[in-house]
Design an enzyme around this catalytic site. Structure first.
Site, PDB file in Angstrom:
ATOM      1  N   GLU A  59      56.889  41.304   0.957  1.00 43.20           N
ATOM      2  CA  GLU A  59      55.795  41.698   0.057  1.00 43.20           C
ATOM      3  C   GLU A  59      56.050  43.095  -0.509  1.00 43.20           C
ATOM      4  O   GLU A  59      55.834  43.345  -1.703  1.00 43.20           O
ATOM      5  CB  GLU A  59      54.451  41.692   0.806  1.00 43.20           C
ATOM      6  N   CYS A 102      52.156  46.422   4.431  1.00 44.92           N
ATOM      7  CA  CYS A 102      52.237  45.795   3.110  1.00 44.92           C
ATOM      8  C   CYS A 102      50.854  45.644   2.502  1.00 44.92           C
ATOM      9  O   CYS A 102      50.679  45.760   1.289  1.00 44.92           O
ATOM     10  CB  CYS A 102      52.932  44.436   3.208  1.00 44.92           C
ATOM     11  N   HIS A 131      59.848  44.523   4.239  1.00 46.40           N
ATOM     12  CA  HIS A 131      59.152  43.230   4.179  1.00 46.40           C
ATOM     13  C   HIS A 131      59.194  42.619   2.771  1.00 46.40           C
ATOM     14  O   HIS A 131      59.285  43.346   1.769  1.00 46.40           O
ATOM     15  CB  HIS A 131      57.703  43.395   4.625  1.00 46.40           C
ATOM     16  N   CYS A 146      51.506  42.070   6.620  1.00 45.69           N
ATOM     17  CA  CYS A 146      51.209  43.007   7.710  1.00 45.69           C
ATOM     18  C   CYS A 146      50.314  44.135   7.185  1.00 45.69           C
ATOM     19  O   CYS A 146      50.071  44.247   5.981  1.00 45.69           O
ATOM     20  CB  CYS A 146      52.511  43.579   8.269  1.00 45.69           C
TER      21      CYS A 146
HETATM   22  N1  LIG Z   1      54.255  39.565   6.409  1.00 52.61           N
HETATM   23  C1  LIG Z   1      55.509  39.767   6.829  1.00 52.61           C
HETATM   24  N2  LIG Z   1      56.500  39.897   5.910  1.00 52.61           N
HETATM   25  C2  LIG Z   1      57.789  40.110   6.296  1.00 52.61           C
HETATM   26  O1  LIG Z   1      58.682  40.196   5.456  1.00 52.61           O
HETATM   27  N3  LIG Z   1      58.080  40.191   7.654  1.00 52.61           N
HETATM   28  C3  LIG Z   1      59.472  40.272   8.081  1.00 52.61           C
HETATM   29  C4  LIG Z   1      59.864  41.392   8.991  1.00 52.61           C
HETATM   30  C5  LIG Z   1      60.949  40.753   9.831  1.00 52.61           C
HETATM   31  O2  LIG Z   1      62.170  40.710   9.089  1.00 52.61           O
HETATM   32  C6  LIG Z   1      60.461  39.332  10.004  1.00 52.61           C
HETATM   33  C7  LIG Z   1      59.592  39.094  11.224  1.00 52.61           C
HETATM   34  O3  LIG Z   1      60.446  38.982  12.332  1.00 52.61           O
HETATM   35  P1  LIG Z   1      60.007  38.336  13.722  1.00 52.61           P
HETATM   36  O4  LIG Z   1      59.210  39.389  14.445  1.00 52.61           O
HETATM   37  O5  LIG Z   1      59.183  37.109  13.408  1.00 52.61           O
HETATM   38  O6  LIG Z   1      61.314  38.025  14.392  1.00 52.61           O
HETATM   39  O7  LIG Z   1      59.693  39.069   8.844  1.00 52.61           O
HETATM   40  C8  LIG Z   1      57.118  40.085   8.590  1.00 52.61           C
HETATM   41  C9  LIG Z   1      55.817  39.870   8.238  1.00 52.61           C
HETATM   42  C10 LIG Z   1      54.774  39.714   9.281  1.00 52.61           C
HETATM   43  O8  LIG Z   1      53.625  40.416   9.044  1.00 52.61           O
HETATM   44 ZN   LIG Z   2      54.699  43.932   5.785  1.00 56.61          ZN
END
Ligand SMILES: Nc1nc(=O)n([C@H]2C[C@H](O)[C@@H](COP(=O)(O)O)O2)cc1CO
Ligand SMILES: [Zn+2]
Length: 159
Positions: free
Chosen positions: A79, A106, A77, A103
């Site tokens: 973060e 993170c 992710h 999430c």
């Molecule tokens: N806070 C976040 N930071 C992130 O970098 N991500 C990333 C993980 C996946 O590469 C994408 C979410 O994919 P999707 O489920 O919307 O197709 O975003 C996801 C979240 C969500 O909590």
């Molecule tokens: Zn995360």
């Protein structure tokens, strides 16, 4: 007299998070993050992507199917990448600007690093258990979070 339409700190750092997200290869959700010290110095940036050595041409970007053939087990992710990309030692009291609410995983890293404020843009997964768990931990840990309020200034970059 000084220039009047300069951008404020929030716009500056969220702008950097948005630009970082443009590096993401994820076809559905690009995320960018920017970590900033208490005195408004940029400490680190990151975006969601495959770990080093895990080719983003070979690893899957699917959202559905056999879990091992989806991105979820592999992608790092934005973060977490921003935290891991930091080469310094002290993040205490820092802020993290992120284009998507962190999430639960993170969030744990954010808390453990001593980050004290989260400024997010989208909260599109607010109804998921992961995000509910994040907020529960953040509330317990006394970490504040607020949504970024756009200042209404459009910036076009010709890259
Ligand atoms: N806070 C976040 N930071 C992130 O970098 N991500 C990333 C993980 C996946 O590469 C994408 C979410 O994919 P999707 O489920 O919307 O197709 O975003 C996801 C979240 C969500 O909590
Ligand atoms: Zn995360």
């Amino acid at each position: 007299m000084k220039r009047k339409d300069y951008i404020n700190w929030d716009a500056y750092f969220m702008g950097i998070a948005l630009l970082s997200a443009e590096r993401s290869k994820d076809p559905s959700t690009s995320v960018g993050a920017c970590i900033v010290s208490m005195d408004n110095k940029i400490l680190s940036v990151g975006y969601n992507g495959m770990p080093i050595g895990c080719s983003d041409d070979e690893f899957p970007w699917n959202r559905e199917g056999n879990p091992l053939d989806t991105k979820y087990f592999y992608v790092c992710h934005a973060e977490l990448n921003a935290i891991l990309n930091y080469s310094g030692t002290d993040m205490k009291g820092a802020k993290i600007y992120t284009t998507l609410f962190p999430c639960n995983e993170c969030t744990k890293a954010i808390i453990q690093k001593g980050i004290k404020e989260i400024i997010y843009m989208s909260d599109k997964y607010a109804e998921t258990d992961s995000i509910k768990a994040s907020k529960r931990m953040l509330d317990a840990a006394g970490i504040s979070y607020r949504q970024y309020v756009p200042v209404g200034k459009d910036i076009t970059l010709s890259l």
